[in-house]
Design a protein around this motif. Structure first.
Motif, PDB file in Angstrom:
ATOM      1  N   ILE A  81       0.946  -1.120  -0.055  1.00  0.00           N
ATOM      2  CA  ILE A  81      -0.169   0.140  -0.041  1.00  0.00           C
ATOM      3  C   ILE A  81       0.713   1.289  -0.024  1.00  0.00           C
ATOM      4  N   GLY A  82       2.077   1.147   0.233  1.00  0.00           N
ATOM      5  CA  GLY A  82       2.825   2.482   0.333  1.00  0.00           C
ATOM      6  C   GLY A  82       3.021   2.957  -1.167  1.00  0.00           C
ATOM      7  N   PRO A  83       2.999   2.531  -2.192  1.00  0.00           N
ATOM      8  CA  PRO A  83       3.239   3.260  -3.295  1.00  0.00           C
ATOM      9  C   PRO A  83       1.850   3.788  -3.698  1.00  0.00           C
ATOM     10  N   ILE A  84       0.764   3.290  -3.368  1.00  0.00           N
ATOM     11  CA  ILE A  84      -0.543   3.937  -3.448  1.00  0.00           C
ATOM     12  C   ILE A  84      -0.491   5.241  -2.702  1.00  0.00           C
ATOM     13  N   ILE A  85      -0.564   5.293  -1.584  1.00  0.00           N
ATOM     14  CA  ILE A  85      -0.516   6.438  -0.834  1.00  0.00           C
ATOM     15  C   ILE A  85       0.825   7.332  -1.060  1.00  0.00           C
TER      16      ILE A  85
ATOM     17  N   LYS B 266      -0.092  -7.674   1.242  1.00  0.00           N
ATOM     18  CA  LYS B 266       0.921  -8.675   1.518  1.00  0.00           C
ATOM     19  C   LYS B 266       2.022  -8.026   2.341  1.00  0.00           C
ATOM     20  N   TYR B 267       2.615  -6.750   1.703  1.00  0.00           N
ATOM     21  CA  TYR B 267       3.603  -5.784   2.216  1.00  0.00           C
ATOM     22  C   TYR B 267       2.631  -4.426   2.597  1.00  0.00           C
ATOM     23  N   TRP B 268       3.029  -3.952   3.920  1.00  0.00           N
ATOM     24  CA  TRP B 268       2.583  -2.639   4.290  1.00  0.00           C
ATOM     25  C   TRP B 268       3.225  -1.421   3.772  1.00  0.00           C
ATOM     26  N   ILE B 269       4.454  -1.555   3.371  1.00  0.00           N
ATOM     27  CA  ILE B 269       5.285  -0.616   2.711  1.00  0.00           C
ATOM     28  C   ILE B 269       5.950  -0.996   1.525  1.00  0.00           C
TER      29      ILE B 269
ATOM     30  N   LEU C 261      -9.216   4.472  -0.452  1.00  0.00           N
ATOM     31  CA  LEU C 261      -9.230   3.591  -1.694  1.00  0.00           C
ATOM     32  C   LEU C 261      -8.425   2.477  -1.055  1.00  0.00           C
ATOM     33  N   VAL C 262      -7.377   2.591  -0.124  1.00  0.00           N
ATOM     34  CA  VAL C 262      -6.596   1.546   0.488  1.00  0.00           C
ATOM     35  C   VAL C 262      -7.421   0.919   1.486  1.00  0.00           C
ATOM     36  N   ILE C 263      -8.344   1.514   2.308  1.00  0.00           N
ATOM     37  CA  ILE C 263      -9.123   0.850   3.188  1.00  0.00           C
ATOM     38  C   ILE C 263      -9.990  -0.046   2.604  1.00  0.00           C
ATOM     39  N   VAL C 264     -10.719   0.373   1.588  1.00  0.00           N
ATOM     40  CA  VAL C 264     -11.787  -0.276   0.916  1.00  0.00           C
ATOM     41  C   VAL C 264     -11.213  -1.504   0.232  1.00  0.00           C
ATOM     42  N   GLY C 265      -9.985  -1.297  -0.202  1.00  0.00           N
ATOM     43  CA  GLY C 265      -9.220  -2.605  -0.919  1.00  0.00           C
ATOM     44  C   GLY C 265      -8.733  -3.501   0.133  1.00  0.00           C
ATOM     45  N   ILE C 266      -8.386  -2.988   1.333  1.00  0.00           N
ATOM     46  CA  ILE C 266      -8.256  -4.120   2.293  1.00  0.00           C
ATOM     47  C   ILE C 266      -9.364  -4.636   2.885  1.00  0.00           C
ATOM     48  N   ILE C 267     -10.483  -4.199   3.071  1.00  0.00           N
ATOM     49  CA  ILE C 267     -11.884  -4.655   3.274  1.00  0.00           C
ATOM     50  C   ILE C 267     -12.477  -5.646   2.282  1.00  0.00           C
ATOM     51  N   THR C 268     -12.268  -5.190   0.974  1.00  0.00           N
ATOM     52  CA  THR C 268     -12.822  -5.938  -0.062  1.00  0.00           C
ATOM     53  C   THR C 268     -11.967  -7.341  -0.418  1.00  0.00           C
ATOM     54  N   ASN C 269     -10.455  -7.255  -0.418  1.00  0.00           N
ATOM     55  CA  ASN C 269      -9.699  -8.217  -0.540  1.00  0.00           C
ATOM     56  C   ASN C 269      -9.610  -9.314   0.405  1.00  0.00           C
ATOM     57  N   ASN C 270      -9.940  -8.586   1.641  1.00  0.00           N
ATOM     58  CA  ASN C 270      -9.723  -9.598   2.926  1.00  0.00           C
ATOM     59  C   ASN C 270     -11.004 -10.281   3.138  1.00  0.00           C
TER      60      ASN C 270
ATOM     61  N   LEU D 104      12.301   7.999  -7.771  1.00  0.00           N
ATOM     62  CA  LEU D 104      13.429   8.524  -6.703  1.00  0.00           C
ATOM     63  C   LEU D 104      13.122   7.764  -5.551  1.00  0.00           C
ATOM     64  N   THR D 105      11.637   8.019  -5.015  1.00  0.00           N
ATOM     65  CA  THR D 105      11.125   7.401  -3.823  1.00  0.00           C
ATOM     66  C   THR D 105      10.916   5.899  -3.547  1.00  0.00           C
ATOM     67  N   LYS D 106      10.960   5.345  -4.611  1.00  0.00           N
ATOM     68  CA  LYS D 106      10.383   3.874  -4.566  1.00  0.00           C
ATOM     69  C   LYS D 106       8.934   3.852  -4.321  1.00  0.00           C
ATOM     70  N   THR D 107       8.279   4.876  -4.720  1.00  0.00           N
ATOM     71  CA  THR D 107       6.905   4.655  -4.447  1.00  0.00           C
ATOM     72  C   THR D 107       5.969   4.582  -5.887  1.00  0.00           C
ATOM     73  N   THR D 108       6.631   4.297  -6.929  1.00  0.00           N
ATOM     74  CA  THR D 108       6.021   4.068  -8.171  1.00  0.00           C
ATOM     75  C   THR D 108       4.415   3.559  -8.184  1.00  0.00           C
ATOM     76  N   HIS D 109       3.441   4.488  -8.821  1.00  0.00           N
ATOM     77  CA  HIS D 109       2.192   4.003  -8.690  1.00  0.00           C
ATOM     78  C   HIS D 109       1.891   4.580 -10.083  1.00  0.00           C
ATOM     79  N   PRO D 110       1.555   3.880 -11.056  1.00  0.00           N
ATOM     80  CA  PRO D 110       1.348   4.473 -12.325  1.00  0.00           C
ATOM     81  C   PRO D 110       0.045   5.643 -12.431  1.00  0.00           C
ATOM     82  N   PRO D 111      -1.069   5.250 -11.805  1.00  0.00           N
ATOM     83  CA  PRO D 111      -1.965   6.445 -11.775  1.00  0.00           C
ATOM     84  C   PRO D 111      -1.605   7.739 -11.149  1.00  0.00           C
TER      85      PRO D 111
END
Length: 125
Positions: A27-31, A122-125, A104-113, A68-75
């Motif tokens: 979820i790190g790259p999303i936020i 799988k990884y928080w950061i 978005l991350v909260i909804v993703g966590i709820i629906t995927n679990n 540079l920050t390794k938070t690549t998220h195409p959108p």
């Protein structure tokens, strides 16, 4: 445009577990990607104003900052573009970008679990 972008995020978040060894399970790259892109876009607009080339720079600087920050998220690249194109101020970083990414991350966590076969994130950061 924001509605279409949000729909893409929901789809990406919902099917993240289809890529078991991908960085997409973090979820790190999303936020982080969206916040960094929003900051980059607002700074680009502040420095260069609104023009076609400043919008392109906003997107390009956002991509470079995410790499540079390794938070690549195409959108996230679109977030930098939208920040310039819609002439946003610093408040854009908090609402809608940061708050929207967290929701978005909260909804993703709820629906995927909901399914015992899925494990997101799988990884928080």
């Amino acid at each position: 445009m924001v509605k279409i972008k949000g729909g893409k995020h929901c789809l990406i978040l919902r099917f993240r577990s289809a890529y078991p060894r991908s960085s997409r399970r973090s979820i790190g790259p999303i936020i982080g990607g969206h916040i960094i892109s929003a900051v980059t876009g607002v700074i680009t607009y502040t420095l260069f104003g609104l023009s076609w080339w400043s919008a392109v720079l906003g997107c390009a600087f956002s991509i470079v900052a995410m790499l540079l920050t390794k938070t690549t998220h195409p959108p996230g690249g679109a977030t930098g573009l939208i920040a310039v194109w819609t002439q946003q101020s610093l408040s854009f970083i908090v609402a809608p970008v940061a708050i929207g990414a967290v929701i978005l991350v909260i909804v993703g966590i709820i629906t995927n679990n909901l399914s015992p076969r899925r494990n997101y994130p799988k990884y928080w950061i």
